[in-house]
Design an enzyme around this catalytic site. Structure first.
Site, PDB file in Angstrom:
ATOM      1  N   LYS A   1       5.829  -4.197  -4.493  1.00  0.00           N
ATOM      2  CA  LYS A   1       7.281  -3.990  -4.395  1.00  0.00           C
ATOM      3  C   LYS A   1       7.778  -4.192  -2.977  1.00  0.00           C
ATOM      4  CE  LYS A   1      11.257  -2.679  -6.059  1.00  0.00           C
ATOM      5  NZ  LYS A   1      11.966  -3.723  -6.844  1.00  0.00           N
TER       6      LYS A   1
ATOM      7  N   TRP B   1      -2.811  -2.676  -1.729  1.00  0.00           N
ATOM      8  CA  TRP B   1      -2.507  -4.094  -1.994  1.00  0.00           C
ATOM      9  C   TRP B   1      -3.348  -4.859  -0.981  1.00  0.00           C
ATOM     10  CZ3 TRP B   1      -0.546  -8.430   0.471  1.00  0.00           C
ATOM     11  CH2 TRP B   1      -0.121  -9.468  -0.361  1.00  0.00           C
TER      12      TRP B   1
ATOM     13  N   HIS C   1      19.205 -36.369  -9.060  1.00  0.00           N
ATOM     14  CA  HIS C   1      18.567 -36.886  -7.849  1.00  0.00           C
ATOM     15  C   HIS C   1      17.041 -36.712  -7.880  1.00  0.00           C
ATOM     16  CE1 HIS C   1      22.419 -37.673  -6.024  1.00  0.00           C
ATOM     17  NE2 HIS C   1      22.806 -36.457  -6.366  1.00  0.00           N
TER      18      HIS C   1
ATOM     19  N   ASN D   1      -1.705   1.764   5.869  1.00  0.00           N
ATOM     20  CA  ASN D   1      -0.808   0.775   5.280  1.00  0.00           C
ATOM     21  C   ASN D   1      -0.382  -0.150   6.415  1.00  0.00           C
ATOM     22  OD1 ASN D   1       1.200  -0.672   3.990  1.00  0.00           O
ATOM     23  ND2 ASN D   1       2.718   0.964   4.189  1.00  0.00           N
ATOM     24  N   GLY D   2      -0.683  -1.428   6.292  1.00  0.00           N
ATOM     25  CA  GLY D   2      -0.316  -2.384   7.337  1.00  0.00           C
ATOM     26  C   GLY D   2      -1.459  -3.348   7.598  1.00  0.00           C
TER      27      GLY D   2
ATOM     28  N   CYS E   1       0.849  -1.188   0.000  1.00  0.00           N
ATOM     29  CA  CYS E   1       0.000   0.000   0.000  1.00  0.00           C
ATOM     30  C   CYS E   1       0.891   1.247   0.000  1.00  0.00           C
ATOM     31  CB  CYS E   1      -0.942   0.103   1.184  1.00  0.00           C
ATOM     32  SG  CYS E   1      -2.088  -1.247   1.320  1.00  0.00           S
TER      33      CYS E   1
ATOM     34  N   GLU F   1       7.735 -14.645 -11.998  1.00  0.00           N
ATOM     35  CA  GLU F   1       6.960 -13.503 -11.512  1.00  0.00           C
ATOM     36  C   GLU F   1       6.525 -12.567 -12.636  1.00  0.00           C
ATOM     37  OE1 GLU F   1       8.647 -10.608  -8.742  1.00  0.00           O
ATOM     38  OE2 GLU F   1      10.643 -11.034  -9.481  1.00  0.00           O
TER      39      GLU F   1
ATOM     40  N   ARG G   1       3.782  -0.070  -4.891  1.00  0.00           N
ATOM     41  CA  ARG G   1       3.570  -0.654  -3.566  1.00  0.00           C
ATOM     42  C   ARG G   1       2.255  -1.428  -3.472  1.00  0.00           C
ATOM     43  NH1 ARG G   1       6.904   1.640   0.300  1.00  0.00           N
ATOM     44  NH2 ARG G   1       5.524   0.753   1.853  1.00  0.00           N
TER      45      ARG G   1
ATOM     46  N   LYS H   1      12.614 -14.582 -11.620  1.00  0.00           N
ATOM     47  CA  LYS H   1      12.261 -13.464 -12.491  1.00  0.00           C
ATOM     48  C   LYS H   1      11.302 -13.930 -13.579  1.00  0.00           C
ATOM     49  CE  LYS H   1      13.541 -10.993 -10.624  1.00  0.00           C
ATOM     50  NZ  LYS H   1      14.242 -10.305  -9.542  1.00  0.00           N
TER      51      LYS H   1
ATOM     52  N   GLU I   1      17.711 -17.016  -9.283  1.00  0.00           N
ATOM     53  CA  GLU I   1      17.250 -15.652  -9.560  1.00  0.00           C
ATOM     54  C   GLU I   1      16.564 -15.588 -10.946  1.00  0.00           C
ATOM     55  OE1 GLU I   1      16.608 -12.900  -8.423  1.00  0.00           O
ATOM     56  OE2 GLU I   1      16.923 -11.384  -9.943  1.00  0.00           O
TER      57      GLU I   1
HETATM   58  O1  M6R Z   1      12.680  -5.267  -0.576  1.00  0.00           O
HETATM   59  P1  M6R Z   1      13.233  -6.655  -0.404  1.00  0.00           P
HETATM   60  O2  M6R Z   1      14.543  -6.821  -1.040  1.00  0.00           O
HETATM   61  O3  M6R Z   1      13.282  -7.057   1.040  1.00  0.00           O
HETATM   62  O4  M6R Z   1      12.201  -7.598  -1.123  1.00  0.00           O
HETATM   63  C1  M6R Z   1      12.336  -8.987  -1.073  1.00  0.00           C
HETATM   64  C2  M6R Z   1      11.431  -9.668  -2.076  1.00  0.00           C
HETATM   65  O5  M6R Z   1      10.098  -9.370  -1.797  1.00  0.00           O
HETATM   66  C3  M6R Z   1      11.752  -9.238  -3.511  1.00  0.00           C
HETATM   67  O6  M6R Z   1      13.084  -9.473  -3.839  1.00  0.00           O
HETATM   68  C4  M6R Z   1      10.847  -9.990  -4.500  1.00  0.00           C
HETATM   69  O7  M6R Z   1      11.148 -11.337  -4.500  1.00  0.00           O
HETATM   70  C5  M6R Z   1      10.989  -9.398  -5.907  1.00  0.00           C
HETATM   71  N1  M6R Z   1       9.697  -9.205  -6.498  1.00  0.00           N
HETATM   72  C6  M6R Z   1      11.805 -10.258  -6.804  1.00  0.00           C
HETATM   73  O8  M6R Z   1      11.956  -9.702  -8.072  1.00  0.00           O
END
Ligand code: M6R
Length: 617
Positions: free
Chosen positions: A612, A75, A513, A99-100, A2, A497, A27, A494, A490
């Site tokens: 984010k 969110w 395995h 927010n929270g 949020c 998502e 956010r 990517k 990683e």
């Molecule tokens: O702000 P942060 O680095 O703590 O966030 C951690 C994850 O939420 C963040 O890296 C998330 O996995 C991303 N969307 C990956 O691209």
């Protein structure tokens, strides 16, 4: 999650709030709303389901100008993303956004309903609005409205459990903006005869660079004439404003189609900024800590725990290989969401490192607090200045990657790994596991990284073509060995998502395995095999995939004919050292995920269901 924005001053128009929310949309983006209060005490609230753009057509219904106002982009946690659940929520004279998460909202809701309050949303936030109204209304009518609001806010927050950043308006105090913080970020900005509040500095820098970060258990009472800050008991708090270095141009797309593409291309600069001012090339020394350095007991540290989520977790996994090698120290990398459910084994010689781009990730925040309370020395490796994790740690090291707006983290990953490698060197120098000349040799490799990454960005067009071939895959496997395993993880994150294609990453040696059972002519495996110390073994694993008919998209060293012969498609990165190599192979994977998402037409900068900064557990 949020985003919240607020204003008090001589006058702001609806576009002020809308544009502020646009800066915060990363956010959360499933509904939005704005409330504006004019000096005669008239309040107008407009809300819309879905993306912020849906609110735009309603802006004309808001007053042309208001002395005070608040806005929110959501969110969803409690309640679906509908207009009724969108913030702000109103109760009598009070309008509030949040927010929270309010954890004890159920019993509070029941008590308020018993008192006759009617709920029009499914949110936990509406409870706070009604509770504040109930406390406000219970105070003697003879008290000035501002005094009533102060008292009512203190009484309300004393009853709430959870995390909250509130922006509040009261129709009886049309010259005051109330900002409250416990566990969710809140920044105050100072202008000329006006004040702003927001969940992140990205929404403020076009108006002011003078900011103050509220801390937990604080309330700011903002008027155009000045600000009062107190704790939740009403005791005054004194804090100065500070200058932030972020600029407006850093938060624009700068000609790129998406923030993500811009941020991928900003990686050389982000890495260079992380390194800047921290390396003594001649002397073979590094210094990475921005505050708390003096207290950081690097010499006596005998174990590292890196705690993080998502991409930041993978940067920790990647850095582990180097920190162990440099400092000869055991490094555990923990998922923050799991960390505090285990028995703590930290000692005073444990260094717990929270890695987080946003500095607000609730899982990481809670985990690092747990590590600190268990006796560890805590360090935050962070990007956003003034974050909650920074406050929770003994020491901080900023990665200086600049604002990252795309929900998918890219440049922060590379900058985090760079920073953690320097931490490994700092430990090595204190523990004397490397001689200054050996540290100096690694430093010489580190400073080469930006140029190599720049070269790899030149692969973008070729990878866009590959995306046309691979965009309709249902599932893609990624493999790598050593540091390349972390890069594979990683890359898979990517891809899933951004493009919603199922993707998994395995350590190449682990394939036999179990996962090898998945291999057939329909499965594509992205194989990371640059010419490094693991190369021969990884090649054997690739042969095993080939023998079973799997399709191979290989990322290796330019001109590697052996690998090209095995692969259906090949992406070549320049030959580099083992230190530079993971940065080089990360770039094609980020670009592959990006171009596949573009080809599929998904929302690159704001993928579905994500936000984010994840401020819920
Ligand atoms: O702000 P942060 O680095 O703590 O966030 C951690 C994850 O939420 C963040 O890296 C998330 O996995 C991303 N969307 C990956 O691209």
């Amino acid at each position: 999650m949020c985003g919240v924005i607020g204003y008090v001053g001589l006058g702001a128009n609806p576009d002020f709030f809308f544009n502020g929310l646009k800066r915060l949309e990363y956010r959360g983006y499933d509904s939005a709303g704005i409330a504006m209060l004019t000096s005669d005490g008239t309040i107008s609230v407009e809300r819309a389901e879905g993306k912020l753009a849906n609110l735009q057509s309603k802006l004309a219904r808001l007053p042309a100008k208001a002395t005070v106002g608040i806005g929110h982009t959501r969110w969803a946690t409690h309640g679906r993303p509908t207009e009724n659940n969108a913030h702000p929520h109103r109760s009598g004279d009070i309008v509030l956004l949040h927010n929270g998460i309010i954890e004890n909202y159920r019993p509070l809701k029941e008590a308020l309903m018993a008192k006759g309050y009617t709920f029009t949303s499914e949110t936990d936030t509406e409870v706070a609005a009604h509770l504040l109204n109930a406390e406000y209304s219970a105070l003697p009518a003879s008290l000035p409205a501002f005094e009533k609001m102060q008292k009512a806010i203190y009484k309300t927050v004393a009853q709430l459990k959870g995390a909250f950043a509130f922006g509040i308006l009261c129709t009886k105090t049309p010259d005051v903006l109330y900002a409250v913080r416990l566990g969710s970020p809140m920044v105050i900005g100072e202008g000329e005869g006006e004040y702003y509040m927001a969940s992140g500095i990205t929404a403020l820098v076009e108006h002011t660079r003078r900011v103050m970060f509220l801390e937990d258990h604080e309330v700011a009472f903002l008027r155009s004439s000045g600000l009062t800050l107190t704790d939740f008991q009403g005791a005054p708090v004194k804090r100065d404003f500070q200058k932030v270095e972020w600029s407006v141009s850093m938060m624009e797309k700068g000609g790129y189609r998406h923030f993500m593409l811009k941020e991928i291309h900003e990686q050389p600069q982000a890495i260079a900024q992380t390194l800047q001012g921290r390396l003594e090339r001649e002397a073979g020394r590094v210094n990475i800590v921005d505050y708390g350095a003096a207290a950081l007991p690097l010499k006596s540290i005998d174990r590292l725990q890196i705690i993080a989520c998502g991409t930041s977790f993978y940067s920790g996994l990647l850095a582990k290989f180097f920190i162990e090698k440099f400092a000869r120290i055991p490094v555990e990398v923990d998922l923050a969401s799991e960390y505090r459910y285990r028995v703590s084994t930290v000692t005073k010689n444990t260094l717990a490192v929270a890695v987080s781009q946003s500095g607000e990730t609730m899982d990481t925040l809670q985990a690092i607090k747990f590590a600190r309370s268990s006796g560890a020395f805590t360090l935050g490796v962070l990007n956003v200045p003034g974050s909650s994790i920074a406050v929770a740690c003994h020491a901080e090291s900023l990665i200086h990657a600049g604002p990252e707006i795309g929900v998918a983290s890219t440049k922060a990953f590379s900058a985090q790994v760079t920073n953690l490698m320097m931490l490994g060197l700092a430990l090595a120098q204190e523990r004397e596991t490397m001689k200054p000349n050996e540290i100096g040799q690694v430093i010489e490799e580190l400073v080469k990284i930006p140029a190599f990454v720049e070269q790899c960005l030149g692969l973008s067009d070729a990878i866009e073509k590959l995306a046309n071939k691979y965009h309709s895959e249902r599932s893609i496997l990624f493999i790598g060995r050593g540091p390349q395993w972390a890069v594979a993880l990683e890359g898979a994150l990517k891809l899933k998502e951004l493009s919603y294609i199922h993707a998994e990453a395995y350590a190449a040696g682990e394939l036999k395995h179990g996962p090898i059972a998945l291999i057939d002519e329909d499965l594509t495996v992205v194989c990371l095999a640059p010419r490094d110390e693991y190369y021969e073994k990884t090649i054997s694993n690739i042969e095993e995939i080939k023998a079973r008919g799997g399709k191979i998209l290989a990322v290796g060293t330019e001109g590697d004919k052996d690998l090209m012969a095995l692969a259906d498609d090949f992406i070549g990165v320049p030959p580099t050292s083992s230190i530079v190599s993971p940065f080089a192979t990360t770039v094609p994977l980020h670009l592959l995920a990006y171009w596949i998402a573009v080809r599929k037409g998904t929302d690159v900068d704001q993928p579905r269901n994500l936000a984010k900064s994840v401020t819920v557990e």
